[in-house]
Design an enzyme around this catalytic site. Structure first.
Site, mmCIF file in Angstrom:
data_model
loop_
_atom_site.group_PDB
_atom_site.id
_atom_site.type_symbol
_atom_site.label_atom_id
_atom_site.label_comp_id
_atom_site.label_asym_id
_atom_site.label_seq_id
_atom_site.Cartn_x
_atom_site.Cartn_y
_atom_site.Cartn_z
ATOM 1 N N LYS A 57 54.412 48.945 66.561
ATOM 2 C CA LYS A 57 55.107 49.420 65.359
ATOM 3 C C LYS A 57 56.200 48.469 64.889
ATOM 4 O O LYS A 57 56.589 48.487 63.715
ATOM 5 C CB LYS A 57 55.712 50.795 65.617
ATOM 6 C CG LYS A 57 54.700 51.911 65.872
ATOM 7 C CD LYS A 57 54.062 52.384 64.592
ATOM 8 C CE LYS A 57 53.252 53.654 64.810
ATOM 9 N NZ LYS A 57 52.707 54.196 63.557
ATOM 10 N N SER A 307 48.565 49.889 72.789
ATOM 11 C CA SER A 307 49.420 49.902 71.595
ATOM 12 C C SER A 307 50.887 50.185 71.872
ATOM 13 O O SER A 307 51.741 49.864 71.041
ATOM 14 C CB SER A 307 48.878 50.911 70.575
ATOM 15 O OG SER A 307 48.771 52.191 71.167
#
Length: 321
Positions: A57, A307
């Protein structure tokens, strides 16, 4: 919808890659000799768990914030997020020297709340469902005039996340399959645009918790579907696909796999114990998809995107693999 009508193009991803380079890490794609032998494929892990704020992110948030004009930047930014985008936007705002207003669900991981607080921001709390999160963020935006930086349904965010794929293409020559977790689809859509533009022969397969199967249902029906429950251990994947992300995913995606909670827990533990990568359950979902479908990937060169790594060891009950 034609490719020309999608929210982002390969040029947007390439521009983002250059723009954010001073502010993000080029994370490794780690080859696992041990698991490759056991699973019958050449297995690489794209370790975004090692990224700033512990998740991919960081890429999309800084790309979006750096593109604000001075007038908009002066009014600050606002978002809603279960955690990783919240911390990423807080960090990006600090780099730019602007205010950030962060709405988080009340049941967010204490680890992720602490990450936001580490940038000097006290989160604004909402109920855990998507509608409540969005409503609270819009309320804050109305009060402050801040620019909304959606956690995934934002073209600049999507382009930033797509830079993960550019690094994989450079690091893993002749990759055959890339496995990507999917929640709102920002990472998946950005990576799809990059991979299918540059290496269309690479198969991209999404992996989603069975308890948060809205992406699979959306692809089956041809229309965006909403989540029906919010209790998967993979808390970062509890959101629905976005209006901007869904058309890209529907057009380019090769397949989607669903994984159970036990598979996610086992993958999270195995990454820590055998690969020495700390992954949060959402971050381990792609590997869970490989583990539970190993016969499908025999003899192939596979990259699983890890991730994020912001796991709450006190609150996350992984059990036995």
């Amino acid at each position: 919808m034609s490719k020309d009508e999608f929210a982002i193009s390969i040029d947007n991803v390439r521009d983002a890659h250059q723009r954010i380079a001073p502010h993000v890490l080029r994370t490794p794609s780690l080859f696992s000799e041990r698991l490759s032998s056991e699973l019958g494929c050449e297995l690489f892990f794209k370790a975004e768990s090692l990224q700033h704020i512990g998740a991919f992110k960081a890429r999309g948030a800084i790309n979006a914030v750096l593109q604000l004009n001075d007038a908009d930047a002066a009014r600050g930014v606002v978002t809603h997020s279960s955690g990783n985008h919240a911390a990423a936007l807080a960090r990006a705002a600090k780099i730019r020297g602007i205010k950030a207003h962060i709405v988080m669900p009340r049941n967010s991981s204490p680890t992720k709340i602490a990450s936001v607080q580490s940038f000097g921001i006290e989160p604004i709390y909402s109920e855990p469902d998507s509608a409540s999160r969005e409503a609270k963020a819009l309320e804050v935006q109305s009060q402050t005039g801040a620019t909304m930086v959606h956690p995934y349904d934002n073209a600049n965010v999507m382009a930033g996340q797509g830079t993960v794929a550019l690094e994989i293409i450079d690091q893993v020559r002749d990759a055959g399959v890339v496995l990507v977790p999917v929640g709102g689809g920002g990472l998946l859509s950005g990576m799809l645009v990059a991979i299918k533009s540059l290496r269309p022969n690479i198969k991209v397969i999404a992996v989603e918790p069975a308890l948060a199967d809205d992406a699979a249902r959306s692809l089956q029906s041809g229309e965006r579907q909403m989540p029906t429950r919010y209790d998967t251990i993979a808390d970062g994947l509890r959101t629905s696909l976005g209006e901007l992300t869904f058309p890209i995913i529907r057009h380019f995606l090769d397949d989607i796999l669903l994984v159970g909670e036990d598979d996610i827990r086992a993958a999270t533990r195995e990454l820590s114990e055998r690969v020495h990568l700390v992954a949060e359950p959402s971050g381990a979902v792609a590997f869970a998809g490989l583990r539970s479908n190993r016969d499908r990937f025999q003899g192939q060169r596979v990259v699983a995107v890890i991730s994020g790594g912001n796991i709450d060891f006190n609150g996350c009950r992984l059990g036995q693999p």
